[in-house]
Design an enzyme around this catalytic site. Sequence first.
Site, PDB file in Angstrom:
ATOM      1  N   LEU A  10       0.841  -1.201   0.000  1.00  0.00           N
ATOM      2  CA  LEU A  10       0.000   0.000   0.000  1.00  0.00           C
ATOM      3  C   LEU A  10       0.879   1.255   0.000  1.00  0.00           C
ATOM      4  CD1 LEU A  10      -2.756   1.373   0.100  1.00  0.00           C
ATOM      5  CD2 LEU A  10      -2.668   1.195   2.604  1.00  0.00           C
ATOM      6  N   TYR A 110      -4.086 -10.494  15.489  1.00  0.00           N
ATOM      7  CA  TYR A 110      -3.897  -9.423  14.498  1.00  0.00           C
ATOM      8  C   TYR A 110      -5.121  -8.498  14.490  1.00  0.00           C
ATOM      9  CZ  TYR A 110      -3.968  -7.211   9.858  1.00  0.00           C
ATOM     10  OH  TYR A 110      -4.067  -6.308   8.823  1.00  0.00           O
TER      11      TYR A 110
HETATM   12  N1  LIG Z   1      -2.552  -7.068   3.394  1.00  0.00           N
HETATM   13  C1  LIG Z   1      -3.872  -7.179   3.572  1.00  0.00           C
HETATM   14  O1  LIG Z   1      -4.515  -8.129   3.083  1.00  0.00           O
HETATM   15  C2  LIG Z   1      -4.623  -6.136   4.353  1.00  0.00           C
HETATM   16  C3  LIG Z   1      -6.018  -6.237   4.487  1.00  0.00           C
HETATM   17  C4  LIG Z   1      -6.699  -5.245   5.177  1.00  0.00           C
HETATM   18  C5  LIG Z   1      -6.019  -4.195   5.736  1.00  0.00           C
HETATM   19  N2  LIG Z   1      -4.658  -4.129   5.607  1.00  0.00           N
HETATM   20  C6  LIG Z   1      -3.957  -2.998   6.215  1.00  0.00           C
HETATM   21  O2  LIG Z   1      -3.463  -2.167   5.172  1.00  0.00           O
HETATM   22  C7  LIG Z   1      -2.250  -1.525   5.603  1.00  0.00           C
HETATM   23  C8  LIG Z   1      -1.151  -1.755   4.576  1.00  0.00           C
HETATM   24  O3  LIG Z   1      -0.872  -3.138   4.483  1.00  0.00           O
HETATM   25  P1  LIG Z   1       0.026  -3.752   3.330  1.00  0.00           P
HETATM   26  O4  LIG Z   1      -0.747  -4.857   2.727  1.00  0.00           O
HETATM   27  O5  LIG Z   1       0.592  -2.684   2.484  1.00  0.00           O
HETATM   28  O6  LIG Z   1       1.180  -4.407   4.209  1.00  0.00           O
HETATM   29  P2  LIG Z   1       2.692  -4.758   3.825  1.00  0.00           P
HETATM   30  O7  LIG Z   1       2.872  -4.892   2.360  1.00  0.00           O
HETATM   31  O8  LIG Z   1       3.057  -5.881   4.736  1.00  0.00           O
HETATM   32  O9  LIG Z   1       3.452  -3.435   4.261  1.00  0.00           O
HETATM   33  C9  LIG Z   1       3.592  -3.059   5.583  1.00  0.00           C
HETATM   34  C10 LIG Z   1       4.834  -2.240   5.675  1.00  0.00           C
HETATM   35  O10 LIG Z   1       4.996  -1.831   7.044  1.00  0.00           O
HETATM   36  C11 LIG Z   1       6.356  -1.996   7.350  1.00  0.00           C
HETATM   37  N3  LIG Z   1       6.583  -2.150   8.781  1.00  0.00           N
HETATM   38  C12 LIG Z   1       6.406  -3.246   9.558  1.00  0.00           C
HETATM   39  N4  LIG Z   1       6.799  -2.999  10.816  1.00  0.00           N
HETATM   40  C13 LIG Z   1       7.245  -1.710  10.825  1.00  0.00           C
HETATM   41  C14 LIG Z   1       7.787  -0.876  11.817  1.00  0.00           C
HETATM   42  N5  LIG Z   1       7.967  -1.312  13.070  1.00  0.00           N
HETATM   43  N6  LIG Z   1       8.132   0.385  11.485  1.00  0.00           N
HETATM   44  C15 LIG Z   1       7.986   0.837  10.212  1.00  0.00           C
HETATM   45  N7  LIG Z   1       7.475   0.090   9.228  1.00  0.00           N
HETATM   46  C16 LIG Z   1       7.102  -1.173   9.540  1.00  0.00           C
HETATM   47  C17 LIG Z   1       6.793  -3.220   6.606  1.00  0.00           C
HETATM   48  O11 LIG Z   1       8.186  -3.225   6.508  1.00  0.00           O
HETATM   49  P3  LIG Z   1       8.987  -4.614   6.354  1.00  0.00           P
HETATM   50  O12 LIG Z   1       8.745  -5.040   4.949  1.00  0.00           O
HETATM   51  O13 LIG Z   1      10.389  -4.211   6.653  1.00  0.00           O
HETATM   52  O14 LIG Z   1       8.396  -5.548   7.368  1.00  0.00           O
HETATM   53  C18 LIG Z   1       6.096  -3.021   5.279  1.00  0.00           C
HETATM   54  O15 LIG Z   1       6.877  -2.227   4.410  1.00  0.00           O
HETATM   55  C19 LIG Z   1      -1.962  -2.099   6.992  1.00  0.00           C
HETATM   56  O16 LIG Z   1      -2.492  -1.225   7.957  1.00  0.00           O
HETATM   57  C20 LIG Z   1      -2.733  -3.398   7.012  1.00  0.00           C
HETATM   58  O17 LIG Z   1      -3.059  -3.793   8.329  1.00  0.00           O
HETATM   59  C21 LIG Z   1      -3.952  -5.064   4.925  1.00  0.00           C
END
Ligand SMILES: NC(=O)c1ccc[n+]([C@@H]2O[C@H](COP(=O)([O-])OP(=O)(O)OC[C@H]3O[C@@H](n4cnc5c(N)ncnc54)[C@H](OP(=O)(O)O)[C@@H]3O)[C@@H](O)[C@H]2O)c1
Length: 258
Positions: A10, A110
């Site tokens: 995202l 989670y």
């Molecule tokens: N993925 C889904 O299916 C889904 C569904 C509904 C809602 N969401 C929400 O949408 C949002 C974006 O999710 P996404 O799918 O883009 O997730 P993602 O691809 O896993 O990206 C999350 C990012 O956050 C970083 N991160 C993790 N721990 C961190 C920390 N302590 N400090 C700074 N950065 C950190 C990760 O870095 P690293 O790569 O280094 O770990 C990664 O770059 C989140 O709030 C998630 O809960 C996701």
Amino acid sequence: MIVTGAGGQLGQALLEAFPEARGLTRAEWDVTLPPPPGLTADLVLHAAAWTDVDGAEDDPQSAAAVNVGGVQHAAELGAPLVAWSSDYVFDGTKRSPYVESDAPAPLSAYGRTKLHGEAAAGEQAWIVRSSWLFGWTSKNFVRTMLRLGAERDEVAVVDDQRGSPTYVEHLAAATREVLELPYGTYHVAAGGDCTWADFAEAIFEEAGLDTRVRRITTAEFGAKAPRPAYSVLRSERGAPELPHWREGLQECLARLSA
Ligand SMILES: NC(=O)c1ccc[n+]([C@@H]2O[C@H](COP(=O)([O-])OP(=O)(O)OC[C@H]3O[C@@H](n4cnc5c(N)ncnc54)[C@H](OP(=O)(O)O)[C@@H]3O)[C@@H](O)[C@H]2O)c1
């Protein structure tokens, strides 16, 4: 304007939708810590999160440090904040779409961290709940299925969880419209709904792979974290409507093969 979690799927899409924003990866700001000294922003797009749903069952405290503590730290910047949350705040017992006024009841560690994170966002915040995100980077279902489809004739996929797979580019673009709405919680997910098995079949079909999908139950798959059986999200508060998930899939595959 800053984007946290700029290395995630995202975060990447937000940086494209908001080219004026400065992206901060985990290396630049670990959000479990307070904001780096001197960091200021007029708007915070907070995409950093712990997204390992099964891993959160083993280590709920670390997940909470990111998903609750991280939101609190982002709010400490004192700027308006967009914080993304999840369909996994619901227990999945409904059989019609979840709207913003439905009561959350997370099944997993989670889901609990995401719900507590919503509460940590403060008053100047838009909470955007979305579902089943996929994009051209990071770890996601589409990329996993493309890899497995290239290796195997058949893949077993869960057929008793229903949701709306949402393309990150559509979600990122809709964020501009969310910013026009009053602060509060909004459901923003793709149009249409399907099971993971339906989604996998669509991925193979659109990608021209003849991999078969064997439809299995959640119990057969045996993931560590419980997940809602039904988590389709719709808005009763005028949130932007996104294109159908299949359109998002086609756009994502076109981008992956470009
Ligand atoms: N993925 C889904 O299916 C889904 C569904 C509904 C809602 N969401 C929400 O949408 C949002 C974006 O999710 P996404 O799918 O883009 O997730 P993602 O691809 O896993 O990206 C999350 C990012 O956050 C970083 N991160 C993790 N721990 C961190 C920390 N302590 N400090 C700074 N950065 C950190 C990760 O870095 P690293 O790569 O280094 O770990 C990664 O770059 C989140 O709030 C998630 O809960 C996701």
